[in-house]
Design a protein around this motif. Structure first.
Motif, PDB file in Angstrom:
ATOM      1  N   LEU A  81      25.864  52.434  16.089  1.00 25.75           N
ATOM      2  CA  LEU A  81      24.741  52.334  15.155  1.00 25.75           C
ATOM      3  C   LEU A  81      24.557  50.895  14.677  1.00 25.75           C
ATOM      4  O   LEU A  81      23.448  50.350  14.683  1.00 25.75           O
ATOM      5  CB  LEU A  81      24.988  53.224  13.921  1.00 25.75           C
ATOM      6  N   ASP A  82      25.664  50.275  14.306  1.00 31.42           N
ATOM      7  CA  ASP A  82      25.635  48.923  13.763  1.00 31.42           C
ATOM      8  C   ASP A  82      25.104  47.926  14.782  1.00 31.42           C
ATOM      9  O   ASP A  82      24.275  47.077  14.469  1.00 31.42           O
ATOM     10  CB  ASP A  82      27.077  48.539  13.388  1.00 31.42           C
TER      11      ASP A  82
ATOM     12  N   CYS B 221      24.591  58.407  10.323  1.00 31.57           N
ATOM     13  CA  CYS B 221      23.229  58.310  10.876  1.00 31.57           C
ATOM     14  C   CYS B 221      22.200  58.406   9.752  1.00 31.57           C
ATOM     15  O   CYS B 221      21.261  57.617   9.672  1.00 31.57           O
ATOM     16  CB  CYS B 221      22.975  59.428  11.893  1.00 31.57           C
TER      17      CYS B 221
ATOM     18  N   PHE C 223      22.165  55.223   7.756  1.00 31.11           N
ATOM     19  CA  PHE C 223      21.511  54.107   8.466  1.00 31.11           C
ATOM     20  C   PHE C 223      19.986  54.252   8.410  1.00 31.11           C
ATOM     21  O   PHE C 223      19.273  53.253   8.335  1.00 31.11           O
ATOM     22  CB  PHE C 223      21.996  54.019   9.930  1.00 31.11           C
ATOM     23  N   PHE C 224      19.506  55.483   8.423  1.00 26.29           N
ATOM     24  CA  PHE C 224      18.056  55.684   8.303  1.00 26.29           C
ATOM     25  C   PHE C 224      17.605  55.359   6.876  1.00 26.29           C
ATOM     26  O   PHE C 224      16.651  54.603   6.669  1.00 26.29           O
ATOM     27  CB  PHE C 224      17.677  57.122   8.669  1.00 26.29           C
TER      28      PHE C 224
ATOM     29  N   TYR D 148      18.727  51.310   6.035  1.00 27.49           N
ATOM     30  CA  TYR D 148      18.178  50.208   6.852  1.00 27.49           C
ATOM     31  C   TYR D 148      16.871  50.580   7.549  1.00 27.49           C
ATOM     32  O   TYR D 148      16.365  49.796   8.339  1.00 27.49           O
ATOM     33  CB  TYR D 148      19.182  49.808   7.952  1.00 27.49           C
ATOM     34  N   ASP D 149      16.396  51.817   7.328  1.00 26.40           N
ATOM     35  CA  ASP D 149      15.218  52.291   8.055  1.00 26.40           C
ATOM     36  C   ASP D 149      15.476  52.276   9.567  1.00 26.40           C
ATOM     37  O   ASP D 149      14.552  52.071  10.365  1.00 26.40           O
ATOM     38  CB  ASP D 149      14.015  51.392   7.713  1.00 26.40           C
ATOM     39  N   PHE D 150      16.718  52.469   9.950  1.00 22.49           N
ATOM     40  CA  PHE D 150      17.061  52.447  11.377  1.00 22.49           C
ATOM     41  C   PHE D 150      16.612  53.773  12.013  1.00 22.49           C
ATOM     42  O   PHE D 150      16.942  54.849  11.518  1.00 22.49           O
ATOM     43  CB  PHE D 150      18.573  52.240  11.553  1.00 22.49           C
TER      44      PHE D 150
ATOM     45  N   ARG E  18      21.432  48.535  15.585  1.00 22.28           N
ATOM     46  CA  ARG E  18      20.595  48.082  14.457  1.00 22.28           C
ATOM     47  C   ARG E  18      20.475  46.555  14.437  1.00 22.28           C
ATOM     48  O   ARG E  18      19.384  46.000  14.313  1.00 22.28           O
ATOM     49  CB  ARG E  18      21.225  48.552  13.135  1.00 22.28           C
ATOM     50  N   ARG E  19      21.618  45.892  14.613  1.00 20.06           N
ATOM     51  CA  ARG E  19      21.637  44.424  14.610  1.00 20.06           C
ATOM     52  C   ARG E  19      20.723  43.858  15.698  1.00 20.06           C
ATOM     53  O   ARG E  19      20.063  42.846  15.529  1.00 20.06           O
ATOM     54  CB  ARG E  19      23.097  43.978  14.843  1.00 20.06           C
TER      55      ARG E  19
ATOM     56  N   VAL F  85      17.044  56.505  13.747  1.00 24.70           N
ATOM     57  CA  VAL F  85      17.996  57.398  14.410  1.00 24.70           C
ATOM     58  C   VAL F  85      17.579  58.855  14.179  1.00 24.70           C
ATOM     59  O   VAL F  85      17.160  59.233  13.087  1.00 24.70           O
ATOM     60  CB  VAL F  85      19.458  57.132  13.940  1.00 24.70           C
TER      61      VAL F  85
ATOM     62  N   GLY G 226      18.108  45.363  16.881  1.00 24.73           N
ATOM     63  CA  GLY G 226      16.723  45.810  16.662  1.00 24.73           C
ATOM     64  C   GLY G 226      16.244  46.903  17.608  1.00 24.73           C
ATOM     65  O   GLY G 226      15.051  46.972  17.920  1.00 24.73           O
TER      66      GLY G 226
END
Ligand code: NAD
Ligand code: TYD
Length: 340
Positions: free
Chosen positions: A112-113, A164, A167-168, A171-173, A116-117, A175, A119
């Motif tokens: 995930l990290d 998960c 992270f959403f 970070y608005d990631f 995310r990093r 997933v 993009g």
């Protein structure tokens, strides 16, 4: 689409790689797999022969290796991750929880990290119905059911689901989580109920049934689950979890008797053994959200799925022999030795 699939040499990952490469001619898959006892590169030999170096790349490694994951994502210009990699067997998690934390929790966090990093616009995390805990005789799990894992395995999967979610939210990631019921079908390692019973019954060995045999699972044929993951990848909403089920609730003893009858073996082979500690009584999935939003519906009845599964294991005895390494035998002998 250029996809990073993790755990693609395991049971569901193998079926997913076959399905996606055949169905999507524009798709490239990089398969990152640690090749634990449950991972078998040989499963995908026809894929390596047909697509190796062009649309299919295999990388032997650990999802918890951040440097390796970053290298794969940049080198192969990956635009989505599907995370199947896991320690997946409840009995093993009871015997030793440590690898479950390292892969299922820490490994998922690293993926995930890193994604995310760098993009990445899409990440599908493959989870399980077991994160919801257990049901009484009625009702089904929905996506609103609170997580209440009971085994070290399901606790590690629920921890990953929570990461998960975080992270959403944080970070608005983008997933999306899939939660599916018990899978069966080709390439399943013979430690899970159905392939284990097929193997033992076809050899005339006794079949260890835990407790009273009345624990209920909602069985889904593996390609139906793979389609659910595909639909999630193509149409799933970021931040959402989707349930998938097979419309086939069965007590374990019924599954075991179906296998014995199909193989022409007597029910006297059934051996009721000491129950699994913390054994969840019943799972059942309400997948109406996946039906509504993704157009998901399982295609296989249990009768069709079990017939095809029995046929596959009959035609692939060499595979069964090959996956039974020393470590598998040692674990199984110890586990069942303690339960007689
Ligand atoms: P499996 O045990 O057959 O395969 C797991 C794969 O992951 C293997 O190829 C293994 O080598 C690989 N792997 C393990 N640790 C790794 C690591 N650290 N780095 C890279 N690869 C690693 O599992 P499966 O039954 O195919 O399950 C796949 C996923 O689906 C899992 O996340 C599981 O929790 C989930 N799931 C399984 C079921 C089921 O009934 N089998 C149901 C619902 C959800
Ligand atoms: P399993 O295939 O391990 O999946 P899960 O625990 O993830 O549901 O087990 C399915 C069911 O079968 C579960 O209720 C435990 C039971 N079981 C047995 O009775 N005997 C066995 O040897 C195994 C492996 C499982």
């Amino acid at each position: 689409m250029r996809l990073l699939v993790t755990g693609g040499c395991g049971f569901i990952g193998t079926n997913f790689v076959y399905m996606m490469l055949r169905k999507h001619p524009d798709m490239v898959i990089v398969n990152l797999d640690k090749l634990t006892y449950a991972g078998n590169r040989f499963n995908l030999l026809p894929i390596e022969n047909e697509f190796g170096g062009t649309r299919y790349h295999f990388v032997h490694g650990d999802i918890a290796n951040a440097e390796l994951v970053a290298h794969i994502i940049t080198e192969h210009k990956i635009d989505a991750v599907v995370n199947f990699a896991a320690e997946s067997h409840v009995d093993r998690s009871i015997a030793d929880c440590n690898p479950f934390i390292l892969t299922n929790v820490l490994g998922t966090q690293v993926l995930l990290d890193t994604a995310r990093r760098l993009g990445l616009p899409k990440f599908v995390h493959v989870s399980t119905d077991e994160v919801y805990g257990t049901l009484g005789p009625t009702g089904k799990f929905t996506e609103e059911t609170p997580l209440a894992p009971n085994s070290p395995y399901s606790a590690s999967k629920a921890s990953a689901d929570m990461l998960c979610r975080a992270f959403f939210e944080t970070y608005d990631f983008p997933v999306t989580i899939t939660r599916c019921s018990n899978n069966y079908g080709p390439f399943q390692f013979p430690e899970k109920l159905i392939p284990l019973m097929i193997m033992k019954a076809s050899r005339g060995e006794s079949l260890p049934v835990y407790g009273d045999g009345m624990n209920v699972r909602d069985w889904i044929y593996v390609t139906d689950h793979c389609r659910g993951v595909e639909l999630t990848l193509l149409k799933g909403k970021p931040g959402q979890a989707y349930n998938f089920g097979g419309n086939a609730e069965k007590p374990n003893i019924e599954v075991v008797k179906t296998i014995l009858s199909a193989l022409g073996q007597p029910e006297t082979l059934i051996n009721y053994v000491k129950d699994r500690p913390g054994h969840d009584r019943r799972y059942a999935m309400d997948y109406s959200m996946a039906a509504r939003e993704l157009g998901f519906e399982p295609e296989y009845t249990f009768e069709r799925g079990i017939a095809e599964t029995l046929e596959w294991y009959k035609s692939n005895e060499a595979w069964m022999e090959q996956v039974q390494s020393g470590s598998y035998r040692t674990f199984m002998d110890k586990w069942y030795g303690e339960r007689q």
